[in-house]
Scaffold this motif. Sequence first.
Motif, short mmCIF file in Angstrom:
data_model
loop_
_atom_site.label_atom_id
_atom_site.label_comp_id
_atom_site.label_asym_id
_atom_site.label_seq_id
_atom_site.Cartn_x
_atom_site.Cartn_y
_atom_site.Cartn_z
N ASP A 150 -2.73 5.79 4.84
CA ASP A 150 -3.72 4.83 4.31
C ASP A 150 -3.32 3.40 4.68
O ASP A 150 -4.16 2.60 5.10
CB ASP A 150 -3.80 4.99 2.78
N PHE B 153 6.78 5.70 -2.58
CA PHE B 153 6.74 6.37 -1.29
C PHE B 153 8.10 6.29 -0.61
O PHE B 153 8.61 7.28 -0.08
CB PHE B 153 5.66 5.75 -0.40
N ASP C 110 -2.01 -4.32 -8.78
CA ASP C 110 -0.91 -3.55 -8.17
C ASP C 110 0.23 -4.50 -7.83
O ASP C 110 0.05 -5.70 -7.72
CB ASP C 110 -1.38 -2.85 -6.88
N ARG D 250 -0.08 7.92 1.52
CA ARG D 250 0.22 6.51 1.24
C ARG D 250 0.56 5.76 2.53
O ARG D 250 0.18 4.60 2.71
CB ARG D 250 1.38 6.41 0.24
N ASP E 41 2.38 11.44 4.78
CA ASP E 41 1.93 11.18 3.41
C ASP E 41 0.73 10.24 3.41
O ASP E 41 0.68 9.26 4.16
CB ASP E 41 3.09 10.52 2.65
N THR F 20 0.83 -1.21 0.00
CA THR F 20 0.00 0.00 0.00
C THR F 20 0.87 1.26 0.00
O THR F 20 0.54 2.24 -0.64
CB THR F 20 -0.94 -0.02 1.23
N MET F 21 1.98 1.21 0.74
CA MET F 21 2.90 2.37 0.72
C MET F 21 3.55 2.48 -0.65
O MET F 21 3.57 3.56 -1.25
CB MET F 21 3.99 2.19 1.78
#
Lengths: 413, 302
Positions: free
Chosen positions: A221, A203, A288, A218, A216, A198-199
């Motif tokens: 989240d 990032f 992803d 990212r 951030d 997810t990062m």
Amino acid sequence: MTPFAKTFLVATAVAGIAAPAFAEDISFWGWRVEDVPQYEEFIDTFEAENPDINVNLRMIEAVNYGTILSTALAGEAGPDAMMVRAYGSFESVASGGYLMPLSEENVPALKDFPADALKAETLRADNTVYAIPFASQTMMVLYNKDVFSELGLEPPKTWDDMKAAAEALQEAGLYAFANGTADAWQNEVITFGLGSSTMGKAFYEDVMSGDADFTDPRFVDALARIKDMSQYFPDGFIGLDYASSQQLFATGMAGMFVGGSYEIAAMKGMNPDINIGAIPAPVVNEGDEGLVAVFYDGGYAGNAATEHKDAVLKFLNFLASKEFGQAFANELSNISPIPGVTFDNPDLEAVAELNKTSMPYMMLVNFRFDQPSGSTLVQENVQKMMAGEATPAEVGATVTEGLSKYYEPFQNN
Amino acid sequence: MPTPRGLWITCLILPALAVMLLFVAYPIVSALAYAFYHWNGMARGEFVGFRNFYDVLFTEPYKSTVQNAFINNVIVFVTLMVVQNGAAFILAYALWREFPLARFHRIAVFLPVVLSTVIVGYLWKLFLNPLFGIVNQTLKAVGLAGLAQPWLGQSDTALASLILVNAWHWVGFPTLIFLAAMQRIPSEIYDAVRMETESEWVKIRKIIWPLVAPAATIVFVLQFIGSFNWFELPYVMEGMSGSPYGNTDVLALYFYRLAFGNPGAGSSDFGHGSALAALVFIFITVFATAMTLYLRRREIEL
């Protein structure tokens, strides 16, 4: 000069010249007490190839190794060759000038090592490599293959898949995840074992260049999703210690465990019948890139003040050889960073495959050089978040603020 | 010229003195010396004077952890004074009044004292395990599932759990001292009061407590030293970081962490660690001495 003294001097000189012909003893220290038999074998192989060198192995309990080694080195009683740790812990030894600088000249194999692996054993102050990296560890999600196939579950790829799998595991009367966060360091494992995809790599690069900090979206989240996933952790998991969560997974009472590649051998030690699969951190959208978080464990170094420089270099070159890397991987079930090593063990092969899409285990690799370390910040604050006493955004802000005390790119924000 | 007898005595003292100097005085002095250096365990670092002492008291990141740890130490001391001594007094009184199976109970109360802290900590860590622990299991079994907690994992129960375990572990010690003091109360005095009142409470307030109080002096001083040296139990039960998020941090845990590094973080900071250790040592010495003197004077007045 008396005839006796003359004879004595000559004899000494001759002995001095002749000495290299006799076997040389070098000492080698490490902390892998549990691996002594395997290391004895590695040393036997080396001695067979180099009959003029004897390596005396001494393994010291891991908890005390750092203190004993640094005291010995400072007191000029250190070993000729030794294991050293990586990153921050490595620097405290290397910065004292006690280690032999290594380069492609004295250890030619170094030129083929992955750059990340060498970085783990490079002193930032002089940009010199002081040790040969020996193993990498991977942070990821482990799952119980047998349990998954019994319930007809596929290893999850996205966060949604993972939630569905967690629900199914709970319905079957199992714990979805075995993790607990009572031991502070487990919070860091969970953060990057579950959150890396997810990062994302971008990032990480932005943090390194100073274009982003931990506030951030990212990062925040990823934390929010981890917090959400924790509803599938055992009841009272914030009070559940590491040993108990290992047991939950090893006994098959839980379907998944966020942990490191070192867990595979540990879990098999507790339950030889367990069938473990490994997957990267879940992704937000199908397609992803699924990432794992990787760091290097430690390396082999030579003592700068050794009287047996050539012998030590021979030994270090052996420890950097593909032949050794292969034996290391086979015998110790660890991922060797030496190029060309193949992994016969299917578990190891799976991890090596995952390592192809990885990002660094951020806080250990980059923020364990100063206080407060990034690891401490993440461990304490994610623990707080898990207990419901901080929001993901607050965690991001506190981590950034803590690091900005010494990390210059964060100081301008 | 020393007499042969004086010489003989000196010879007998010397070995013990040498051992004391080598194993007690030398480590204390060298630890104190480290407090004046910036030192990470490798080559002797630079001399920084009182800088480390200043840092741990007045600058971050040390200051807030030290303050938090100090407050925890005070909480430990105050609650132990009240909870442990309260329980000890009640137990001692009950044992003194010879309730059924007094001898068995006397042993039962004192038994935990002989157990090592590591064993006690480990046992209670198992008892308090949120999933399999006997505490939560029992609560669930008797229909109080709502009270089941992750005892060691959340901020409002972690330190309290540790203090209660510590109180349980050591309660036998003050009990024994109180009991001994009660047994020394002259029976004539006690009988005289018994004729005047039936109330147990009056007996306790007028006779027993005033006569037991002097014996409590030693208990208070030892509890004070023990509270500010508190290390093993939080270390075994919550780890070096004083989990959850520093909630069970105490001074000894913090200076140990400074000196020997976070697990894995590997940064040894012997200078700041030694400085804090020295400050704690001075604090304990000064206050324990003051307490002893003050309480001893009150004892005479009584």
